[in-house]
Design an enzyme around this catalytic site. Sequence first.
Site, short mmCIF file in Angstrom:
data_model
loop_
_atom_site.label_atom_id
_atom_site.label_comp_id
_atom_site.label_asym_id
_atom_site.label_seq_id
_atom_site.Cartn_x
_atom_site.Cartn_y
_atom_site.Cartn_z
N SER A 38 0.81 -1.23 0.00
CA SER A 38 0.00 0.00 0.00
C SER A 38 0.84 1.28 0.00
O SER A 38 0.35 2.33 0.39
CB SER A 38 -0.92 0.02 1.23
OG SER A 38 -0.16 0.04 2.43
N SER A 107 2.66 -7.21 2.61
CA SER A 107 2.35 -6.11 3.52
C SER A 107 0.84 -5.93 3.68
O SER A 107 0.16 -6.82 4.18
CB SER A 107 3.05 -4.83 3.00
OG SER A 107 3.02 -3.80 3.95
N PHE A 108 0.29 -4.81 3.23
CA PHE A 108 -1.16 -4.62 3.15
C PHE A 108 -1.81 -5.80 2.43
O PHE A 108 -2.84 -6.32 2.85
CB PHE A 108 -1.43 -3.30 2.44
CG PHE A 108 -2.67 -3.22 1.61
CD1 PHE A 108 -3.87 -2.80 2.16
CD2 PHE A 108 -2.63 -3.50 0.24
CE1 PHE A 108 -5.02 -2.69 1.39
CE2 PHE A 108 -3.76 -3.39 -0.55
CZ PHE A 108 -4.97 -2.98 0.04
N ASP A 228 13.29 -4.93 8.46
CA ASP A 228 12.09 -4.22 8.03
C ASP A 228 11.73 -3.14 9.06
O ASP A 228 11.49 -3.43 10.23
CB ASP A 228 10.93 -5.21 7.91
CG ASP A 228 9.70 -4.65 7.21
OD1 ASP A 228 9.55 -3.41 7.17
OD2 ASP A 228 8.89 -5.45 6.72
N HIS A 256 11.85 -3.93 3.86
CA HIS A 256 10.46 -4.27 3.55
C HIS A 256 10.29 -4.75 2.12
O HIS A 256 9.19 -5.08 1.71
CB HIS A 256 9.58 -3.03 3.80
CG HIS A 256 8.11 -3.32 3.85
ND1 HIS A 256 7.57 -4.26 4.71
CD2 HIS A 256 7.06 -2.82 3.15
CE1 HIS A 256 6.26 -4.30 4.54
NE2 HIS A 256 5.92 -3.45 3.60
#
Length: 283
Positions: A38, A107-108, A228, A256
């Site tokens: 995101s 992630s998102f 991260d 990340h």
Amino acid sequence: MSTINLEGADARYVRTGTVQTYVHDIGQGAPVLLIHGSGPGVSAWANWRPVMPALARQRRVIAPDMLGFGQSDRPAGQTYNMEVWVQQAIDLLDALDLPQVDLVGNSFGGGLAIALAIRAPERVRRLVLMGAVGVPFAITPALDAVWGYTPSLQAMRGLLDVFAYDRGRVTDELAQLRYEATIVPGVQESYAAMFPAPRQRWVDAMASAEADIRALPHETLVLHGREDQVIPVSNSFTLADWIPNSQLHVFGHCGHWTQIEHSARFAQLVNNFLAEADAGAVA
């Protein structure tokens, strides 16, 4: 549906419910759905381009821009939440006539993948979660900055420095490209509508219930970068603890951007993990 080509990856618009979803669709074989993160200026192509060719040598790779991101629709007055994005993903599987896929979430996208697997477990064969949200955690300063981004080249360069462990990957060209993606008309308006302050509530909204995660039956590969700064590595330890049929791999010297900073290793791990199901090696 109209067929177009973007930087060498087959892509087209697919009608998903009432919206148009922009989808990369390459390769043949068992289908795998890749759901991006995101960050500002993100798209399926920006997130997955380093690994799509390697994955597509063995399987059909489907990588959509989620609603409000990339080249997918940004309906006026749209409310963005997990229910909307999960429904979009299910509508995409229906539109492509795919009863079941392997699911990879970044992630998102990891939080979204968890929510989809809980809601429609029969649509998911195997699950890969990379630097995922989806469990409770205190928002990091880096994630707060990512979601609070306002367009400028300097701000984008600062965010890319946070995303990557190896700052050598953060070139002026990359920062310029990602910055330009955020100033396309309508992009920042939809992005700002997704995660307004205070932003801890959006972390909480993306978390699935512990009992539901513990009940997931899927073989699951959990991946994270040790360095991260955006999503705590402890998230992945929690997921590996809660999901019964899980395995965990932590990449050292990695932020990340696991799929970018360790793209060859990432693709090999994912291909090997999914190949077990291809061969029926693990029930």
